[in-house]
Write a protein that holds these residues in place. Structure first.
Motif, PDB file in Angstrom:
ATOM      1  N   ILE A 151       0.837  -1.200   0.000  1.00 20.77           N
ATOM      2  CA  ILE A 151       0.000   0.000   0.000  1.00 20.77           C
ATOM      3  C   ILE A 151       0.875   1.253   0.000  1.00 20.77           C
ATOM      4  CG2 ILE A 151      -1.675   1.345   1.328  1.00 20.77           C
ATOM      5  CD1 ILE A 151      -2.819  -1.286   2.370  1.00 20.77           C
ATOM      6  N   TYR A 152       1.860   1.288   0.903  1.00 20.49           N
ATOM      7  CA  TYR A 152       2.716   2.469   0.980  1.00 20.49           C
ATOM      8  C   TYR A 152       3.634   2.587  -0.241  1.00 20.49           C
ATOM      9  CZ  TYR A 152       0.988   3.233   5.652  1.00 20.49           C
ATOM     10  OH  TYR A 152       0.155   3.481   6.713  1.00 20.49           O
ATOM     11  N   TRP A 153       4.008   1.448  -0.778  1.00 22.39           N
ATOM     12  CA  TRP A 153       4.826   1.495  -1.990  1.00 22.39           C
ATOM     13  C   TRP A 153       4.019   2.057  -3.163  1.00 22.39           C
ATOM     14  CZ3 TRP A 153       9.587   1.827  -3.197  1.00 22.39           C
ATOM     15  CH2 TRP A 153      10.035   1.543  -4.489  1.00 22.39           C
ATOM     16  N   GLN A 154       2.764   1.627  -3.291  1.00 19.91           N
ATOM     17  CA  GLN A 154       1.911   2.154  -4.360  1.00 19.91           C
ATOM     18  C   GLN A 154       1.635   3.640  -4.165  1.00 19.91           C
ATOM     19  OE1 GLN A 154       0.587   0.285  -7.209  1.00 19.91           O
ATOM     20  NE2 GLN A 154       0.554   2.456  -7.731  1.00 19.91           N
TER      21      GLN A 154
ATOM     22  N   LEU B 217       2.555   9.144  -5.949  1.00 23.84           N
ATOM     23  CA  LEU B 217       3.001  10.483  -5.582  1.00 23.84           C
ATOM     24  C   LEU B 217       4.166  10.929  -6.451  1.00 23.84           C
ATOM     25  CD1 LEU B 217       2.283  12.616  -3.421  1.00 23.84           C
ATOM     26  CD2 LEU B 217       4.055  11.619  -1.978  1.00 23.84           C
ATOM     27  N   ALA B 218       5.119  10.020  -6.684  1.00 30.19           N
ATOM     28  CA  ALA B 218       6.319  10.366  -7.442  1.00 30.19           C
ATOM     29  C   ALA B 218       6.032  10.541  -8.935  1.00 30.19           C
ATOM     30  CB  ALA B 218       7.383   9.294  -7.238  1.00 30.19           C
TER      31      ALA B 218
ATOM     32  N   GLY C  28       1.850  12.691  -8.912  1.00 33.62           N
ATOM     33  CA  GLY C  28       1.555  13.786  -8.002  1.00 33.62           C
ATOM     34  C   GLY C  28       0.254  13.621  -7.251  1.00 33.62           C
ATOM     35  N   GLN C  29      -0.279  12.401  -7.165  1.00 32.08           N
ATOM     36  CA  GLN C  29      -1.541  12.169  -6.467  1.00 32.08           C
ATOM     37  C   GLN C  29      -1.290  11.321  -5.228  1.00 32.08           C
ATOM     38  OE1 GLN C  29      -3.488  10.135  -9.831  1.00 32.08           O
ATOM     39  NE2 GLN C  29      -3.661   8.301  -8.528  1.00 32.08           N
ATOM     40  N   TYR C  30      -1.960  11.722  -4.133  1.00 36.35           N
ATOM     41  CA  TYR C  30      -1.762  11.026  -2.866  1.00 36.35           C
ATOM     42  C   TYR C  30      -2.989  10.179  -2.560  1.00 36.35           C
ATOM     43  CZ  TYR C  30      -0.416  10.211   1.990  1.00 36.35           C
ATOM     44  OH  TYR C  30      -0.063   9.618   3.177  1.00 36.35           O
ATOM     45  N   ASN C  31      -3.154   9.133  -3.361  1.00 34.82           N
ATOM     46  CA  ASN C  31      -4.245   8.184  -3.164  1.00 34.82           C
ATOM     47  C   ASN C  31      -3.935   6.915  -3.950  1.00 34.82           C
ATOM     48  OD1 ASN C  31      -5.073   8.582  -5.934  1.00 34.82           O
ATOM     49  ND2 ASN C  31      -6.094  10.466  -5.272  1.00 34.82           N
TER      50      ASN C  31
ATOM     51  N   LEU D  34       9.707   7.701   0.603  1.00 34.42           N
ATOM     52  CA  LEU D  34       9.847   6.528  -0.256  1.00 34.42           C
ATOM     53  C   LEU D  34       9.861   6.893  -1.745  1.00 34.42           C
ATOM     54  CD1 LEU D  34       7.534   3.764   1.300  1.00 34.42           C
ATOM     55  CD2 LEU D  34       9.933   4.251   1.784  1.00 34.42           C
ATOM     56  N   ALA D  35       9.371   8.074  -2.080  1.00 41.07           N
ATOM     57  CA  ALA D  35       9.205   8.457  -3.488  1.00 41.07           C
ATOM     58  C   ALA D  35      10.490   8.347  -4.315  1.00 41.07           C
ATOM     59  CB  ALA D  35       8.626   9.871  -3.576  1.00 41.07           C
ATOM     60  N   PRO D  36      11.665   8.798  -3.812  1.00 41.91           N
ATOM     61  CA  PRO D  36      12.885   8.636  -4.622  1.00 41.91           C
ATOM     62  C   PRO D  36      13.189   7.178  -4.952  1.00 41.91           C
ATOM     63  CG  PRO D  36      13.250  10.192  -2.826  1.00 41.91           C
ATOM     64  CD  PRO D  36      11.925   9.553  -2.572  1.00 41.91           C
TER      65      PRO D  36
END
Length: 426
Positions: A62-65, A70-71, A74-77, A107-109
């Motif tokens: 979930i957090y990886w997706q 986000l990366a 640009g959406q946080y969902n 985690l985005a990078p």
């Protein structure tokens, strides 16, 4: 005239003393960081077997997706992603994810790089923050005690050994969970609140403590429990002077509030409330995810009993909660309040949702602060406490060894549970 003739002036006694004091301070600082970083390296070494673990179960994908969305977009969902087929749409198919975004941002990078296993370095670093935080607290008290600071004192290195090998912190640091980062940031923030009054730059340290606390709040709102602990620390150090306490509290809490405010505004605009009220497992989740269904049925005593079963130092520390000598020690008192606030707060929150040991992670560094305080005030009883501490730390570390070899476990279990002597499952 002597200078003109090339004769070196004789340094004053005061100048010589300042030079000697400076050398002692530098030597003590080198010793402190050397020992602390050795334990950080030790914690990394323990986790090396977990480097190639897959992160494809539970909350990790979930957090990886989230970080990928986000990366890249640009959406946080999680909108439009296949992972929603495995989750409750009521809880996860929303325009804005329910937790603040700091962890996915970090985690985005790694998501852009496409290296999921490397992203666990964020969790490793979070464990390191816990070790450094405990070290800062212990050094601060010892430096101002009659005993003085000695990096080879059991009052210093033994709690560091415990926190670096702690099974729950180790398990958390092998996963892509927000709870690891949350624990590290809370521990660092509280350590800065603790050392602020003894530093030469109290305002700067308090402001820094507030900034780190704000980052913890941007990881998970449950970090608000740390505000109560920070307030207790400042009150302990204020000599019951309300004016001094209020100034310190304002300087420390204001940065945290300012950092959190934008997230609260965005969240309120989207949902009309400040916190998500939909996180309690719904019917779909309880039916399709047995792990969550079992966690929702655990007893209210789960955290209290199980923490001591995993690390008996917890029960040892609580046994002195009414001892006047122990309570007179600031380190012990801080660790005790730290443990009790998180134990009570997380129990209350879990009682309305699910019980998982990782939620109690932010309490764990406080456990070793509490133990360090016991060692500081033990004096004649210190050798038996050192032996008891070594036995407890060894027992706990052995219990956590399995989690360094097998990736499939997402809950912490004690030897008594593995042996079938105790069960919290329905």
């Amino acid at each position: 005239r002597h200078g003109a003739q090339g004769v070196t002036p004789i340094p004053s006694v005061e100048s010589t003393r300042r030079t000697q004091d400076g050398r002692k301070i530098n030597s003590a600082a080198r010793g402190f960081w050397t020992v602390t970083l050795v334990f950080v390296a030790f914690s990394f070494l323990l986790k090396l077997p977990t480097w190639n673990f897959l992160h494809n179960r539970g909350d990790e994908p979930i957090y990886w997706q989230l970080s990928r969305n986000l990366a890249r977009h640009g959406q946080y969902n999680l909108a439009g992603t296949p992972i929603l087929k495995k989750l409750s749409l009521h809880a996860y198919d929303r325009k804005l994810f329910h937790h603040p975004p700091l962890y996915p941002v970090l985690l985005a990078p790694f998501a852009l790089w496409g290296s999921m296993k490397s992203a666990v370095l964020v969790s490793w670093a979070s464990h390191a923050l816990c070790i450094i935080a405990v070290a800062l607290i212990l050094r601060s008290w010892l430096q101002n005690s009659a005993e003085g600071f000695d990096e080879w004192s059991a009052c210093f290195w033994l709690p560091l050994l415990g926190v670096s090998a702690d099974p729950l912190l180790t398990l958390m640091s092998t996963k892509l969970w927000t709870d690891g980062l949350l624990t590290g940031l809370i521990a660092l923030s509280l350590s800065l609140f603790f050392i602020a009054s003894r530093s030469g730059r109290q305002r700067t340290v308090l402001f820094s403590a507030g900034v780190v606390l704000g980052l913890a709040l941007l990881t998970k709102i449950v970090a608000v429990l740390a505000v109560a602990i920070a307030a207790a620390i400042l009150w302990f150090q204020s000599d019951r002077n309300w004016k001094s306490f209020a100034k310190s509290a304002a300087l420390g809490i204001a940065p945290a509030a300012l950092l959190l405010l934008p997230w609260l505004v965005v969240f309120y605009r989207e949902y009309g409330e400040l916190t998500p009220n939909w996180l309690r497992p719904d019917e779909w989740t309880l039916k399709h995810i047995p792990f969550v269904a079992a966690a929702a049925e655990r007893p209210i005593s789960y955290y209290l009993i199980k923490t001591g079963m995993i690390q008996p130092l917890f029960f040892l520390g609580l046994a002195f909660a009414l001892n006047r000598t122990a309570l007179s020690n600031l380190t012990y008192r801080t660790g005790l309040v730290w443990c009790l606030v998180f134990l009570a707060g997380v129990t209350a929150l879990s009682n309305a949702s699910v019980y998982q040991m990782r939620y109690l992670g932010p309490m764990v560094p406080g456990l070793y602060v509490m133990f360090g305080g016991l060692l500081q005030c033990a004096h004649r009883r210190r050798p038996p406490l050192v032996l008891a501490g070594l036995l407890c730390i060894t027992y706990a570390a052995a219990g956590g060894a399995l989690y360094l070899l097998v990736a499939d476990h997402h809950e912490m279990y004690s030897f008594l549970e593995w042996g079938g002597f105790v069960s919290f499952e329905p």
